[in-house]
Design a protein around this motif. Structure first.
Motif, PDB file in Angstrom:
ATOM      1  N   THR A   1     -10.710 -46.948  32.536  1.00 21.70           N
ATOM      2  CA  THR A   1     -11.469 -48.196  32.614  1.00 21.70           C
ATOM      3  C   THR A   1     -11.414 -48.771  33.906  1.00 21.70           C
ATOM      4  N   GLU A   2     -12.668 -49.004  34.616  1.00 22.80           N
ATOM      5  CA  GLU A   2     -12.494 -49.624  35.855  1.00 22.80           C
ATOM      6  C   GLU A   2     -12.199 -51.060  35.957  1.00 22.80           C
ATOM      7  N   ILE A   3     -11.036 -51.545  36.609  1.00 22.36           N
ATOM      8  CA  ILE A   3     -10.870 -52.826  36.889  1.00 22.36           C
ATOM      9  C   ILE A   3     -11.613 -53.494  37.968  1.00 22.36           C
ATOM     10  N   GLY A   4     -11.798 -52.806  38.851  1.00 21.00           N
ATOM     11  CA  GLY A   4     -12.307 -53.079  40.191  1.00 21.00           C
ATOM     12  C   GLY A   4     -12.542 -52.296  41.244  1.00 21.00           C
ATOM     13  N   SER A   5     -13.690 -52.222  42.006  1.00 18.35           N
ATOM     14  CA  SER A   5     -13.995 -51.446  43.001  1.00 18.35           C
ATOM     15  C   SER A   5     -14.630 -52.040  44.425  1.00 18.35           C
ATOM     16  N   GLY A   6     -14.577 -51.509  45.426  1.00 22.80           N
ATOM     17  CA  GLY A   6     -14.863 -51.990  46.813  1.00 22.80           C
ATOM     18  C   GLY A   6     -14.513 -51.158  47.782  1.00 22.80           C
ATOM     19  N   VAL A   7     -14.928 -51.851  49.115  1.00 25.79           N
ATOM     20  CA  VAL A   7     -14.596 -50.981  50.326  1.00 25.79           C
ATOM     21  C   VAL A   7     -13.210 -51.169  50.947  1.00 25.79           C
ATOM     22  N   LEU A   8     -12.501 -50.329  51.308  1.00 26.28           N
ATOM     23  CA  LEU A   8     -11.224 -50.598  51.931  1.00 26.28           C
ATOM     24  C   LEU A   8     -11.395 -51.604  53.324  1.00 26.28           C
ATOM     25  N   THR A   9     -10.326 -52.420  53.432  1.00 28.80           N
ATOM     26  CA  THR A   9     -10.267 -53.178  54.894  1.00 28.80           C
ATOM     27  C   THR A   9      -8.738 -52.830  55.358  1.00 28.80           C
ATOM     28  N   ALA A  10      -8.903 -52.379  56.373  1.00 32.44           N
ATOM     29  CA  ALA A  10      -7.556 -52.133  57.254  1.00 32.44           C
ATOM     30  C   ALA A  10      -6.808 -51.081  56.236  1.00 32.44           C
ATOM     31  N   GLY A  11      -7.401 -49.987  55.462  1.00 24.68           N
ATOM     32  CA  GLY A  11      -6.841 -49.282  54.661  1.00 24.68           C
ATOM     33  C   GLY A  11      -6.295 -49.878  53.072  1.00 24.68           C
ATOM     34  N   THR A  12      -6.822 -50.972  52.962  1.00 27.24           N
ATOM     35  CA  THR A  12      -6.251 -51.417  51.564  1.00 27.24           C
ATOM     36  C   THR A  12      -7.385 -52.281  50.712  1.00 27.24           C
ATOM     37  N   PHE A  13      -7.405 -52.472  49.557  1.00 25.46           N
ATOM     38  CA  PHE A  13      -8.275 -52.922  48.729  1.00 25.46           C
ATOM     39  C   PHE A  13      -7.496 -53.699  47.584  1.00 25.46           C
ATOM     40  N   SER A  14      -7.831 -54.885  47.163  1.00 20.14           N
ATOM     41  CA  SER A  14      -6.984 -55.510  45.999  1.00 20.14           C
ATOM     42  C   SER A  14      -8.177 -56.109  45.191  1.00 20.14           C
ATOM     43  N   VAL A  15      -7.711 -56.319  44.104  1.00 23.35           N
ATOM     44  CA  VAL A  15      -8.395 -56.853  42.771  1.00 23.35           C
ATOM     45  C   VAL A  15      -7.533 -57.664  41.975  1.00 23.35           C
ATOM     46  N   THR A  16      -7.980 -59.062  41.751  1.00 24.98           N
ATOM     47  CA  THR A  16      -7.243 -59.937  40.843  1.00 24.98           C
ATOM     48  C   THR A  16      -7.658 -60.023  39.644  1.00 24.98           C
ATOM     49  N   THR A  17      -6.999 -59.751  38.393  1.00 27.44           N
ATOM     50  CA  THR A  17      -7.425 -59.889  37.082  1.00 27.44           C
ATOM     51  C   THR A  17      -6.532 -60.912  36.248  1.00 27.44           C
ATOM     52  N   LEU A  18      -7.087 -61.478  35.452  1.00 28.11           N
ATOM     53  CA  LEU A  18      -6.640 -62.260  34.320  1.00 28.11           C
ATOM     54  C   LEU A  18      -6.545 -61.624  32.989  1.00 28.11           C
ATOM     55  N   SER A  19      -7.414 -60.410  32.799  1.00 24.29           N
ATOM     56  CA  SER A  19      -7.762 -59.865  31.542  1.00 24.29           C
ATOM     57  C   SER A  19      -6.939 -58.746  31.120  1.00 24.29           C
ATOM     58  N   LEU A  20      -5.739 -58.570  31.567  1.00 26.08           N
ATOM     59  CA  LEU A  20      -4.938 -57.457  30.967  1.00 26.08           C
ATOM     60  C   LEU A  20      -4.406 -57.803  29.559  1.00 26.08           C
ATOM     61  N   SER A  21      -4.604 -57.127  28.554  1.00 20.31           N
ATOM     62  CA  SER A  21      -4.155 -57.387  27.129  1.00 20.31           C
ATOM     63  C   SER A  21      -2.741 -57.026  27.246  1.00 20.31           C
ATOM     64  N   VAL A  22      -1.962 -57.456  26.111  1.00 20.83           N
ATOM     65  CA  VAL A  22      -0.722 -57.165  26.015  1.00 20.83           C
ATOM     66  C   VAL A  22      -0.225 -55.733  25.817  1.00 20.83           C
ATOM     67  N   GLY A  23       0.638 -55.159  26.285  1.00 24.87           N
ATOM     68  CA  GLY A  23       0.788 -53.681  26.351  1.00 24.87           C
ATOM     69  C   GLY A  23       1.029 -52.987  27.781  1.00 24.87           C
ATOM     70  N   THR A  24       1.107 -51.777  27.650  1.00 21.67           N
ATOM     71  CA  THR A  24       1.403 -51.076  28.831  1.00 21.67           C
ATOM     72  C   THR A  24       0.221 -50.615  29.425  1.00 21.67           C
ATOM     73  N   HIS A  25      -0.236 -50.647  30.776  1.00 23.60           N
ATOM     74  CA  HIS A  25      -1.448 -50.190  31.266  1.00 23.60           C
ATOM     75  C   HIS A  25      -1.242 -49.444  32.346  1.00 23.60           C
ATOM     76  N   PRO A  26      -1.689 -47.968  32.338  1.00 20.20           N
ATOM     77  CA  PRO A  26      -1.507 -47.040  33.296  1.00 20.20           C
ATOM     78  C   PRO A  26      -2.432 -47.237  34.515  1.00 20.20           C
ATOM     79  N   ILE A  27      -2.125 -47.719  35.757  1.00 26.13           N
ATOM     80  CA  ILE A  27      -3.008 -48.101  36.653  1.00 26.13           C
ATOM     81  C   ILE A  27      -3.058 -47.122  37.970  1.00 26.13           C
TER      82      ILE A  27
END
Length: 142
Positions: free
Chosen positions: A52-78
């Protein structure tokens, strides 16, 4: 593939691991060339939780970040998946486990009798946010 393209390493880091349910977590993907290069990777990148996609975008200086509040309880393979550009091959990161735990808060109430009496002592009640009465609103202090 374009002649002269360079392979990349894709990594993902978390601002908080483990995190609590509802906590803001920033996931940052970094794309670096595996051999020295005069250019920096550009182009599209996706950050995924399983499939499941959490976020997508274009790299800036070789990096991309996404902030989320919606991760459910458990282990998430990112993972992060980089699409590549004219100078760099596409690539993806190894999965890392983002662990999200329950948010548990404890409230201590001290109930005192309005009358002075030697036979009545203060009552202390400890309530956890996981206590059904507390969460449902059935517990009222008046």
């Amino acid at each position: 593939q374009t002649p002269g393209q360079v392979a990349v390493t894709v990594t993902v880091t978390s601002s908080a691991n483990p995190s609590s349910r509802g906590q803001s977590v920033t996931l940052t993907a970094t794309v670096t060339p595996t051999t020295p290069s005069t250019s920096t990777p550009t182009g599209a990148l996706k950050i995924l939780d399983g499939g499941t996609e959490i976020g997508s975008g274009v790299l800036t200086a070789g990096t991309f970040s996404v902030t989320t509040l919606s991760l459910s309880v458990g282990t998430h393979p990112i993972t992060a998946v980089y699409a590549g550009d004219s100078n760099f091959f596409s690539g993806s990161s190894a999965a890392f486990d983002q662990v999200v735990t329950k948010t548990v808060t404890t409230t201590t109430l001290m109930l005192l009798s309005p009358r002075k009496s030697s036979s009545i002592s203060p009552a202390i009640c400890h309530m956890s946010s996981d206590t059904a009465l507390w969460r449902s609103g059935l517990l009222k202090v008046t």
